[in-house]
Scaffold this active site. Structure first.
Site, short mmCIF file in Angstrom:
data_model
loop_
_atom_site.label_atom_id
_atom_site.label_comp_id
_atom_site.label_asym_id
_atom_site.label_seq_id
_atom_site.Cartn_x
_atom_site.Cartn_y
_atom_site.Cartn_z
N GLY A 1 43.76 1.81 54.19
CA GLY A 1 43.32 0.61 54.19
C GLY A 1 41.89 0.23 54.63
O GLY A 1 41.52 0.94 55.66
N ASP B 1 46.82 14.77 48.88
CA ASP B 1 46.07 13.82 50.06
C ASP B 1 46.99 14.16 51.29
O ASP B 1 45.98 14.74 52.50
CB ASP B 1 46.37 12.50 49.68
CG ASP B 1 45.69 11.48 50.84
OD1 ASP B 1 44.77 11.38 51.02
OD2 ASP B 1 46.64 11.10 51.70
N VAL C 1 42.33 11.34 59.00
CA VAL C 1 43.99 11.34 58.90
C VAL C 1 44.42 10.40 59.78
O VAL C 1 44.09 9.99 60.69
CB VAL C 1 44.31 12.78 59.78
CG1 VAL C 1 45.74 12.86 59.79
CG2 VAL C 1 43.58 13.98 59.38
N GLY D 1 44.47 7.17 58.82
CA GLY D 1 43.66 5.92 58.93
C GLY D 1 43.44 5.27 60.49
O GLY D 1 42.64 6.05 61.16
N LYS E 1 45.32 16.37 54.95
CA LYS E 1 45.58 15.94 56.18
C LYS E 1 46.20 16.93 57.27
O LYS E 1 45.94 17.06 58.32
CB LYS E 1 46.09 14.58 56.37
CG LYS E 1 45.53 13.50 55.49
CD LYS E 1 45.90 12.11 55.00
CE LYS E 1 45.35 11.03 54.44
NZ LYS E 1 46.10 10.14 53.93
N1 HSE Z 1 45.51 7.42 49.58
C1 HSE Z 1 45.63 7.34 50.87
C2 HSE Z 1 47.08 6.94 51.32
C3 HSE Z 1 44.44 6.74 51.72
O1 HSE Z 1 47.67 6.15 50.39
O2 HSE Z 1 47.32 7.15 52.52
C4 HSE Z 1 44.29 7.06 53.15
O3 HSE Z 1 43.89 8.26 53.32
#
Ligand code: HSE
Length: 400
Positions: free
Chosen positions: A297, A196, A127, A129, A200
């Site tokens: 990233g 996504d 969660v 990054g 999270k």
């Molecule tokens: N695809 C996701 C984003 C990657 O754009 O945040 C990170 O989880």
């Protein structure tokens, strides 16, 4: 020397190897030992790559090697990642993963196995990054009852909303641009439909309530219906449209939702632009805190994975308890939550007043043939009844 293995040599997995190499000395000082990658599991070969001799194709090679104590999972998806991670934990190896699909679905089960085997299962990178939100919730904000978490948890959609706002572009054009820049995938569904962000916020909600939250039960709307006209109205109101993932304590449970919202300039998430993520947390004794940074990233995500490796290296002989049981948390129905709603309609002002009572009408430059208005606070259920009675609704966006 601590021996490690990396399962999945894609963007994040190769980032982990790079971070371990780039910061080898400082990482060794913090661990009290050096970390060496002994194996890299992948279906492919990587001729010419420094790890070419470390490639293995069978996860059992790693599971059965007693020298390996830390395993990194950066494959993505639930299977076969779950089978592999479970096997590693059962073999007495510590695991860290960046895989939100795996953590959202199997987090409680994997944490229980890790506890039983006296090893650690860590998932800081799943969660936000590189933003340290998981450890902050597990180890720093433990004096609080967390009453709200609201985050911009998806970099791709935040980039797209920023671009639409700054350049007045339509959704399809911005999506193409995000794909050209490598932010959005060829199949962008998981990002733009909010799936996504939904996984999270399910992980964060599970951590703050200590129970299993089913992401399928979280109301989830993406950004695919947001248009340049909506942006014009938002600007006329001095607001920004952001995809928010939010979870609020209601009694002994939580009400969670993923949906686009209009934010006023004074909201802490208003200035969070481009691919950045941010997580706003409200605790009953802490008050407000906000975590901001690179949410996606290669290197930011790898930074969080390697930080987990360092934490594991400092706790090789003990399991750090994480309160997240497999007991299901029954979420409060989002239709009971109270919001103000921005609405666009081709109905008349009189019909709007008749159905919604007191509203604030909004005019946007260059928009004709419709009217926009903001309601007073009401429940989602009440809004739905009134919107059906009004008819001719072109758009609805929640307003903070
Ligand atoms: N695809 C996701 C984003 C990657 O754009 O945040 C990170 O989880």
């Amino acid at each position: 020397m601590i021996k490690a293995a990396v399962m999945g040599y894609g963007t994040i997995g190769s980032g982990v190897v790079e971070v371990l190499e780039t910061n080898r000395d400082s990482i060794a000082k913090r661990c009290g030992d050096t970390i060496e990658v002994k194996y890299v599991l992948d279906l492919r070969e990587f001729p010419g790559d420094p790890i070419q001799d470390k490639i293995v194709h069978d996860y059992k090679t790693i599971a059965e090697d007693p020298e390996v104590s830390i395993v990194v999972e950066t494959m993505g998806g639930v299977e076969p990642a779950f089978t592999f991670v479970k096997a590693m934990l059962e073999a007495g190896k510590h695991v860290t993963t960046s895989n939100k699909a795996l953590v959202a679905d199997k987090g409680a089960e994997l944490l229980a196995i890790a506890r039983e085997k006296n090893v650690n299962f860590m998932f800081e990178a799943s969660v936000g990054g590189g933003i340290p939100i998981i450890r902050s919730l597990n180890e720093c904000l433990t004096a609080d009852e967390i009453e709200e978490i609201t985050g911009i948890l998806n970099g791709t959609t935040n980039y797209m909303m920023t671009k639409m706002s700054q350049e007045g572009l339509e959704f399809d054009d911005v999506l193409k641009d995000a794909q050209a820049k490598g932010y959005a995938e060829k199949d962008p569904t998981a990002d733009i439909e909010g799936h996504d962000a939904c996984r999270k916020i399910a992980i964060l909600t599970s951590l703050i309530c200590g129970r299993q939250v089913d992401f399928n039960e979280i109301h989830c709307e993406g950004i695919t219906k947001i248009s340049a006209t909506d942006i014009k109205y938002a600007k006329a109101m001095g607001k920004a449209i952001k995809l928010l993932a939010t979870s609020r304590k209601v009694g002994d449970s939580y009400c969670a939702m993923v949906a686009p919202h209009m934010l006023p300039a004074e909201h802490p998430l208003f200035p969070v632009n481009d691919v950045f993520n941010a997580v706003f947390v409200h605790g009953n004794v802490l008050g407000d805190a906000m975590f901001y940074g690179s949410g996606a990233g290669k290197l930011p995500t790898a930074s969080a994975v390697v930080a987990d490796m360092v934490e594991i290296a400092k706790n090789l002989d003990q399991n750090i308890f994480v309160e997240w049981s497999s007991k299901k948390m029954e979420l409060v129905d989002y239709k009971q939550s109270v919001n103000r709603f921005f609405v666009r309609t081709t109905a008349s002002e009189a019909a709007v007043k008749e159905n919604f009572g007191d509203v604030t009408f909004v005019k946007a430059e260059g928009v004709s043939g419709e009217i926009g208005f903001v309601t007073e606070p009401m429940t989602e259920a009440d809004y739905e009844i009134k919107a059906v009675a009004l008819g001719n609704v072109l758009q609805m966006i929640r307003v903070k």
